[in-house]
Design a protein around this motif. Structure first.
Motif, PDB file in Angstrom:
ATOM      1  N   LEU A 143       0.822  -1.207   0.000  1.00 21.96           N
ATOM      2  CA  LEU A 143       0.000   0.000   0.000  1.00 21.96           C
ATOM      3  C   LEU A 143       0.860   1.262   0.000  1.00 21.96           C
ATOM      4  CD1 LEU A 143      -2.844  -0.995   2.497  1.00 21.96           C
ATOM      5  CD2 LEU A 143      -2.925  -0.919  -0.018  1.00 21.96           C
ATOM      6  N   LEU A 144       2.038   1.185   0.590  1.00 26.54           N
ATOM      7  CA  LEU A 144       2.944   2.341   0.572  1.00 26.54           C
ATOM      8  C   LEU A 144       3.356   2.681  -0.849  1.00 26.54           C
ATOM      9  CD1 LEU A 144       5.218   1.397   3.614  1.00 26.54           C
ATOM     10  CD2 LEU A 144       3.330   3.039   3.569  1.00 26.54           C
ATOM     11  N   LEU A 145       3.602   1.653  -1.649  1.00 23.70           N
ATOM     12  CA  LEU A 145       3.972   1.871  -3.042  1.00 23.70           C
ATOM     13  C   LEU A 145       2.789   2.412  -3.847  1.00 23.70           C
ATOM     14  CD1 LEU A 145       5.962  -1.441  -3.608  1.00 23.70           C
ATOM     15  CD2 LEU A 145       6.940   0.852  -3.419  1.00 23.70           C
ATOM     16  N   VAL A 146       1.612   1.827  -3.617  1.00 26.25           N
ATOM     17  CA  VAL A 146       0.417   2.248  -4.354  1.00 26.25           C
ATOM     18  C   VAL A 146       0.101   3.712  -4.075  1.00 26.25           C
ATOM     19  CG1 VAL A 146      -2.076   1.890  -4.608  1.00 26.25           C
ATOM     20  CG2 VAL A 146      -0.549  -0.086  -4.428  1.00 26.25           C
ATOM     21  N   GLY A 147       0.166   4.108  -2.813  1.00 32.67           N
ATOM     22  CA  GLY A 147      -0.180   5.477  -2.440  1.00 32.67           C
ATOM     23  C   GLY A 147       0.778   6.517  -2.964  1.00 32.67           C
ATOM     24  N   ALA A 148       2.053   6.151  -3.073  1.00 35.95           N
ATOM     25  CA  ALA A 148       3.062   7.123  -3.499  1.00 35.95           C
ATOM     26  C   ALA A 148       3.173   7.258  -5.005  1.00 35.95           C
ATOM     27  CB  ALA A 148       4.430   6.739  -2.918  1.00 35.95           C
ATOM     28  N   TYR A 149       2.773   6.224  -5.757  1.00 35.00           N
ATOM     29  CA  TYR A 149       3.023   6.225  -7.197  1.00 35.00           C
ATOM     30  C   TYR A 149       2.493   7.445  -7.943  1.00 35.00           C
ATOM     31  CZ  TYR A 149       2.505   5.354 -12.127  1.00 35.00           C
ATOM     32  OH  TYR A 149       2.530   5.511 -13.493  1.00 35.00           O
ATOM     33  N   PRO A 150       1.250   7.909  -7.714  1.00 32.82           N
ATOM     34  CA  PRO A 150       0.752   9.029  -8.523  1.00 32.82           C
ATOM     35  C   PRO A 150       1.591  10.303  -8.433  1.00 32.82           C
ATOM     36  CG  PRO A 150      -1.048   7.970  -7.345  1.00 32.82           C
ATOM     37  CD  PRO A 150       0.222   7.388  -6.799  1.00 32.82           C
ATOM     38  N   PHE A 151       2.389  10.425  -7.385  1.00 29.66           N
ATOM     39  CA  PHE A 151       3.161  11.643  -7.195  1.00 29.66           C
ATOM     40  C   PHE A 151       4.571  11.562  -7.772  1.00 29.66           C
ATOM     41  CE2 PHE A 151       0.035  11.121  -3.830  1.00 29.66           C
ATOM     42  CZ  PHE A 151      -0.693  12.299  -3.972  1.00 29.66           C
ATOM     43  N   MET A 152       4.983  10.385  -8.208  1.00 31.59           N
ATOM     44  CA  MET A 152       6.346  10.207  -8.688  1.00 31.59           C
ATOM     45  C   MET A 152       6.635  11.022  -9.952  1.00 31.59           C
ATOM     46  SD  MET A 152       8.058   8.354  -6.586  1.00 31.59           S
ATOM     47  CE  MET A 152       7.119   9.101  -5.257  1.00 31.59           C
ATOM     48  N   LYS A 153       5.653  11.151 -10.845  1.00 32.02           N
ATOM     49  CA  LYS A 153       5.894  11.879 -12.086  1.00 32.02           C
ATOM     50  C   LYS A 153       6.044  13.371 -11.868  1.00 32.02           C
ATOM     51  CE  LYS A 153       0.959  11.517 -13.045  1.00 32.02           C
ATOM     52  NZ  LYS A 153      -0.006  10.760 -13.849  1.00 32.02           N
ATOM     53  N   ARG A 154       5.772  13.825 -10.652  1.00 32.90           N
ATOM     54  CA  ARG A 154       6.000  15.230 -10.331  1.00 32.90           C
ATOM     55  C   ARG A 154       7.453  15.494  -9.930  1.00 32.90           C
ATOM     56  NH1 ARG A 154       0.849  13.830  -9.229  1.00 32.90           N
ATOM     57  NH2 ARG A 154      -0.811  15.377  -8.941  1.00 32.90           N
ATOM     58  N   VAL A 155       8.152  14.428  -9.500  1.00 33.06           N
ATOM     59  CA  VAL A 155       9.476  14.633  -8.918  1.00 33.06           C
ATOM     60  C   VAL A 155      10.603  13.940  -9.678  1.00 33.06           C
ATOM     61  CG1 VAL A 155       8.530  15.002  -6.625  1.00 33.06           C
ATOM     62  CG2 VAL A 155       9.178  12.692  -7.310  1.00 33.06           C
ATOM     63  N   THR A 156      10.281  13.003 -10.567  1.00 33.77           N
ATOM     64  CA  THR A 156      11.337  12.269 -11.264  1.00 33.77           C
ATOM     65  C   THR A 156      10.919  11.946 -12.687  1.00 33.77           C
ATOM     66  OG1 THR A 156      12.656  10.225 -11.288  1.00 33.77           O
ATOM     67  CG2 THR A 156      10.459  10.089 -10.332  1.00 33.77           C
ATOM     68  N   TYR A 157      11.907  11.864 -13.575  1.00 30.38           N
ATOM     69  CA  TYR A 157      11.646  11.419 -14.937  1.00 30.38           C
ATOM     70  C   TYR A 157      11.481   9.899 -15.017  1.00 30.38           C
ATOM     71  CZ  TYR A 157      12.391  15.927 -17.182  1.00 30.38           C
ATOM     72  OH  TYR A 157      12.254  17.228 -17.596  1.00 30.38           O
ATOM     73  N   TRP A 158      11.581   9.226 -13.886  1.00 31.30           N
ATOM     74  CA  TRP A 158      11.514   7.762 -13.883  1.00 31.30           C
ATOM     75  C   TRP A 158      10.417   7.237 -12.977  1.00 31.30           C
ATOM     76  CZ3 TRP A 158      14.077   5.325 -17.568  1.00 31.30           C
ATOM     77  CH2 TRP A 158      15.122   6.018 -18.200  1.00 31.30           C
ATOM     78  N   PRO A 159       9.174   7.742 -13.128  1.00 32.20           N
ATOM     79  CA  PRO A 159       8.075   7.153 -12.356  1.00 32.20           C
ATOM     80  C   PRO A 159       7.829   5.696 -12.723  1.00 32.20           C
ATOM     81  CG  PRO A 159       7.204   8.567 -14.094  1.00 32.20           C
ATOM     82  CD  PRO A 159       8.694   8.787 -14.054  1.00 32.20           C
ATOM     83  N   GLN A 160       8.302   5.291 -13.909  1.00 33.83           N
ATOM     84  CA  GLN A 160       8.136   3.902 -14.335  1.00 33.83           C
ATOM     85  C   GLN A 160       8.879   2.933 -13.405  1.00 33.83           C
ATOM     86  OE1 GLN A 160       8.431   6.480 -16.495  1.00 33.83           O
ATOM     87  NE2 GLN A 160       6.397   6.215 -17.403  1.00 33.83           N
ATOM     88  N   VAL A 161       9.942   3.404 -12.754  1.00 35.10           N
ATOM     89  CA  VAL A 161      10.639   2.554 -11.781  1.00 35.10           C
ATOM     90  C   VAL A 161       9.712   2.250 -10.614  1.00 35.10           C
ATOM     91  CG1 VAL A 161      12.566   2.417 -10.171  1.00 35.10           C
ATOM     92  CG2 VAL A 161      12.922   3.385 -12.453  1.00 35.10           C
TER      93      VAL A 161
END
Length: 311
Positions: A143-161
């Motif tokens: 759940l920690l991964l699921v909750g954080a994923y939508p925000f990754m594309k705001r901070v890194t070019y590698w949200p796919q990781v």
């Protein structure tokens, strides 16, 4: 058009939801992306591979456990989509492809979406508690991964990781659900799944690269640009090698190898044939990863059934 159906943005119109579901349920089913099951397949398949490879040599995989994972994948993929759409509602409303989604279009309010998310998470919990204690703890950690994923594309070019870390959690969970503990094959499958996701989701991200630049979000497609195809050869090659190594470590029999070769050739075809400047082709290649997943599942089942049997 998608599978012969017209689209509003990226949502099919006239599909089974519009034809069969009660009107008040349609926005919620679309919020879960039930009319676009590819995400559910990509979330589910690593778990099915792991359940199969963790099983006893010469036997079929645990079909009840597979059924639980199937329902869980539908529910948790839906929950992930709900979280994503709540977080991205302002971005989605500014992009033609996503403006018609239930939240930015006003069909579902943020409050309604949050309540629906709670219902999905409760359903997921009811499925999770059917597993052993170690699997329950491991599943809750996702759940920690699921909750954080939508925000990754705001901070890194590698949200796919981050997506790879999230979507392949089933490779760990399936193994633990069968054996009660983590082992090397599960870890190898998990890392292989990360590289697989890096490939297919980079292809997917090329559909949105122009809109992503305009609204200021990041992706591996923007980071790589014209270097995407060489990147695909690397990550798909690593994924294939790690998946095969995981199966070998699990002690598969002879039937695994020809089917696994066919699956690996499918990844090679994607890397050779993809047109990263054609959104329709990128979507088709992305969706074709379920074919890879089915082929590898067939290889895993065949390999488990023929383990210890001479060719």
């Amino acid at each position: 058009m998608a599978n012969g159906k017209p689209l509003v943005g990226d949502m099919p119109v006239g599909g089974w939801i519009d034809r069969l579901a009660p009107a008040q349920m349609r926005p919620y089913l679309k919020l879960m992306r039930l009319d676009r099951p590819i995400g559910t397949w990509l979330l589910l398949l690593p778990g099915l591979w792991s359940i199969t490879l963790a099983g006893t040599a010469g036997t079929w995989p645990d079909l009840w456990l597979m059924a639980l994972f199937c329902v869980g994948a539908v529910v948790m993929r839906g929950a992930g989509c709900t979280v994503n759409d709540i977080a991205d509602r302002d971005f989605d409303g500014r992009v033609a492809r996503t403006a018609g989604r239930p939240i930015p279009s006003g069909d579902v309010s943020v409050r309604q979406a949050v309540l629906f998310l709670c219902l999905q998470l409760l359903t997921g919990l009811l499925i999770l508690v059917q597993l052993n204690g170690t699997a329950i703890a491991l599943g809750a950690g996702s759940l920690l991964l699921v909750g954080a994923y939508p925000f990754m594309k705001r901070v890194t070019y590698w949200p796919q990781v981050w997506l790879g870390l999230t979507f392949n959690w089933g490779a760990l969970l399936g193994w633990v659900a069968v054996t009660g503990e983590l082992s090397l094959p599960a870890v190898l499958m998990y890392v292989g799944g990360l590289f697989w996701t890096l490939g297919y989701d980079t292809i997917y991200a090329h559909q949105d690269k122009e809109d992503d630049v305009l609204i200021g979000v990041k992706s591996s497609a923007l980071a790589l640009g014209g270097r995407t195809v060489p990147f695909l050869f690397v990550v798909y090659g690593l994924a294939a090698a790690l998946f095969v190594l995981a199966a070998w470590q699990a002690g598969v029999g002879w039937a695994f190898w020809p089917l696994a070769a066919a699956a690996c050739l499918h990844l090679l075809w994607q890397a050779v044939d993809v047109d990263i400047d054609d959104g329709a082709d990128c979507l088709a290649k992305f969706k074709s990863n379920r074919v890879f997943g089915w082929l590898f599942l067939a290889a895993a089942i065949g390999g488990r059934l023929t383990a210890g049997i001479p060719a």
